[in-house]
Design a protein around this motif. Structure first.
Motif, PDB file in Angstrom:
ATOM      1  N   LYS A 117       0.725  -1.236  -0.055  1.00  0.00           N
ATOM      2  CA  LYS A 117      -0.007  -0.186  -0.003  1.00  0.00           C
ATOM      3  C   LYS A 117       0.889   1.219  -0.034  1.00  0.00           C
ATOM      4  O   LYS A 117       0.326   2.114  -0.700  1.00  0.00           O
ATOM      5  N   THR A 118       2.201   1.233   0.774  1.00  0.00           N
ATOM      6  CA  THR A 118       2.797   2.297   0.722  1.00  0.00           C
ATOM      7  C   THR A 118       3.736   2.917  -0.686  1.00  0.00           C
ATOM      8  O   THR A 118       3.917   3.780  -0.786  1.00  0.00           O
ATOM      9  N   LYS A 119       3.921   1.434  -1.151  1.00  0.00           N
ATOM     10  CA  LYS A 119       4.568   1.375  -2.439  1.00  0.00           C
ATOM     11  C   LYS A 119       3.855   2.455  -3.541  1.00  0.00           C
ATOM     12  O   LYS A 119       4.478   2.906  -4.212  1.00  0.00           O
ATOM     13  N   LYS A 120       2.531   2.237  -3.269  1.00  0.00           N
ATOM     14  CA  LYS A 120       1.624   2.871  -4.300  1.00  0.00           C
ATOM     15  C   LYS A 120       1.721   4.442  -4.143  1.00  0.00           C
ATOM     16  O   LYS A 120       1.630   5.154  -4.957  1.00  0.00           O
ATOM     17  N   THR A 121       2.240   4.806  -3.027  1.00  0.00           N
ATOM     18  CA  THR A 121       2.152   6.352  -2.714  1.00  0.00           C
ATOM     19  C   THR A 121       3.416   6.956  -3.017  1.00  0.00           C
ATOM     20  O   THR A 121       3.670   8.174  -2.701  1.00  0.00           O
ATOM     21  N   VAL A 122       4.540   6.319  -3.483  1.00  0.00           N
ATOM     22  CA  VAL A 122       5.902   6.875  -3.295  1.00  0.00           C
ATOM     23  C   VAL A 122       6.446   6.435  -5.126  1.00  0.00           C
ATOM     24  O   VAL A 122       5.711   5.907  -5.617  1.00  0.00           O
ATOM     25  N   LEU A 129      13.638   1.360  -1.043  1.00  0.00           N
ATOM     26  CA  LEU A 129      13.507   1.904   0.409  1.00  0.00           C
ATOM     27  C   LEU A 129      12.329   1.629   1.138  1.00  0.00           C
ATOM     28  O   LEU A 129      12.633   0.923   2.421  1.00  0.00           O
ATOM     29  N   VAL A 130      11.028   1.473   0.750  1.00  0.00           N
ATOM     30  CA  VAL A 130       9.905   1.190   1.563  1.00  0.00           C
ATOM     31  C   VAL A 130      10.076  -0.245   1.970  1.00  0.00           C
ATOM     32  O   VAL A 130       9.742  -0.690   3.055  1.00  0.00           O
ATOM     33  N   GLU A 131      10.492  -1.133   1.144  1.00  0.00           N
ATOM     34  CA  GLU A 131      10.710  -2.671   1.226  1.00  0.00           C
ATOM     35  C   GLU A 131      11.645  -2.933   2.360  1.00  0.00           C
ATOM     36  O   GLU A 131      11.504  -3.748   3.283  1.00  0.00           O
TER      37      GLU A 131
END
Length: 360
Positions: A117-122, A129-131
């Motif tokens: 979900k966070t990857k879709k916002t960056v 980096l999110v991973e």
């Protein structure tokens, strides 16, 4: 009377037999449940990480339910007090173990969902980096869960948990002194993630230990790197990375600047040479047009006019392949336009001439 006795005996043992039989039936049905879930998941022709974790969690839940039914069935047989206590303790250990595994899988599912979900916002460049962040959060959370489960298990087994925790507090100084390197690497692992020095998937060069490769995983104590040269797995303590000099080829910008130097024969058309080199570069796949490639006439060599071209490729991984393609195109274009790439040569000058002595 005998019939009634047999019926009463049968009815007495029927419930525990049903419970025990149900536990074995559930174990046998586990592959079927997995196939049903798999059939649902592969409708889009691929299985995501979250779906794979869900399959593993369903298997653990199946074992928990089977253990519970078997436990209840055995208890209804009214075993002696000693065996009843042993069975309770064994079942309790299984409950804690299976539940812990289930919670760990659930943590993986939640962390994976939050990560996706966070990857879709960056931006795409920030996805590794999110991973990396969520990978570290997952590891720390799992250690905490396992520690809590271990304390609960010790309490059930009759250990004095309060005094044990007190002893751990008193002995923490000695443990800390004995495990300085481990604690140092643990803190370094957290710093690596928070400082954003590199991410999982980045290509890095660690100058102090001369390692060039891709970051495979950032652990709590060590970082695993797959080398470029031999495709080997190198395990590096995190403290080595926080204290050393690291060159990151993919972050914060993945593009890589490269150059080609080439010499042509004296008398060649300078503008034509520059045009052909630029044509070879711009027509090659994976060469970036922004920043645009450039060609310069940089020197008068001993036997050639020296040109140098600068260009950017999408990432360092493909730089050698791109350079090879550009060189092949330059060679072909020079041949088509009769541009000569000279061999090194020298002219020897003798002011007084050369005398040849002939012996007879």
């Amino acid at each position: 009377m005998n019939f009634n006795f047999e019926t009463e005996k049968f009815l007495k043992y029927l419930p525990p037999l049903i419970f025990i039989g149900s536990s074995f039936i559930i174990i046998k049905l586990r592959p079927l449940i997995s196939r049903i879930l798999m059939k649902q998941f592969i409708k889009d022709r691929k299985i995501t990480k979250g779906e794979r974790l869900t399959l593993e969690l369903s298997a653990i839940l199946t074992y928990i339910l089977a253990t519970f039914l078997f436990h209840m069935g055995v208890l209804q047989l009214n075993p002696p007090a000693f065996w009843r206590k042993a069975i309770d303790i064994t079942a309790y250990c299984l409950y804690i173990g299976l539940t812990t595994f289930g919670i760990l899988k659930l943590v993986d599912i939640v962390i994976n969902y939050m990560s996706e979900k966070t990857k879709k916002t960056v931006p795409i460049s920030e996805e590794p980096l999110v991973e990396t962040y969520f990978s570290m959060i997952s590891k720390v959370t799992k250690i905490f869960i396992v520690f809590i489960a271990f304390i609960i298990l010790l309490d059930k087994l009759g250990f004095n948990v309060t005094s044990l925790i007190t002893s751990l507090g008193v002995g923490s100084l000695a443990v800390g002194l004995a495990a300085q390197d481990t604690i140092k690497n643990f803190i370094s692992g957290i710093l690596l993630v928070t400082d954003r020095q590199f991410r999982i998937g980045d290509r890095v060069y660690i100058k102090d230990i001369d390692v060039d490769g891709y970051v495979y995983d950032i652990g709590l104590r060590t970082t695993r790197i797959i080398t470029i040269a031999g495709n080997n797995l190198i395990i590096v303590p995190n403290s080595k990375l926080t204290e050393g000099v690291i060159e990151n080829a993919l972050y914060p910008d993945a593009k890589f600047k490269d150059s080609i130097k080439i010499g042509v024969a004296y008398g060649s058309d300078v503008e034509l040479v520059k045009k052909l080199i630029l044509q070879a570069i711009t027509s090659t796949e994976n060469v970036l047009q922004n920043p645009s490639p450039s060609v310069f006439f940089i020197d008068f060599g001993d036997s050639a006019l020296i040109f140098q071209a600068f260009y950017y490729v999408k990432k360092k991984d493909i730089a050698y392949r791109v350079k090879s393609q550009i060189n092949e195109k330059i060679d072909r274009l020079f041949k088509e336009h009769n541009i000569e790439i000279p061999f090194p040569c020298r002219t020897n000058y003798f002011p007084e001439g050369v005398r040849v002595k002939i012996e007879r």
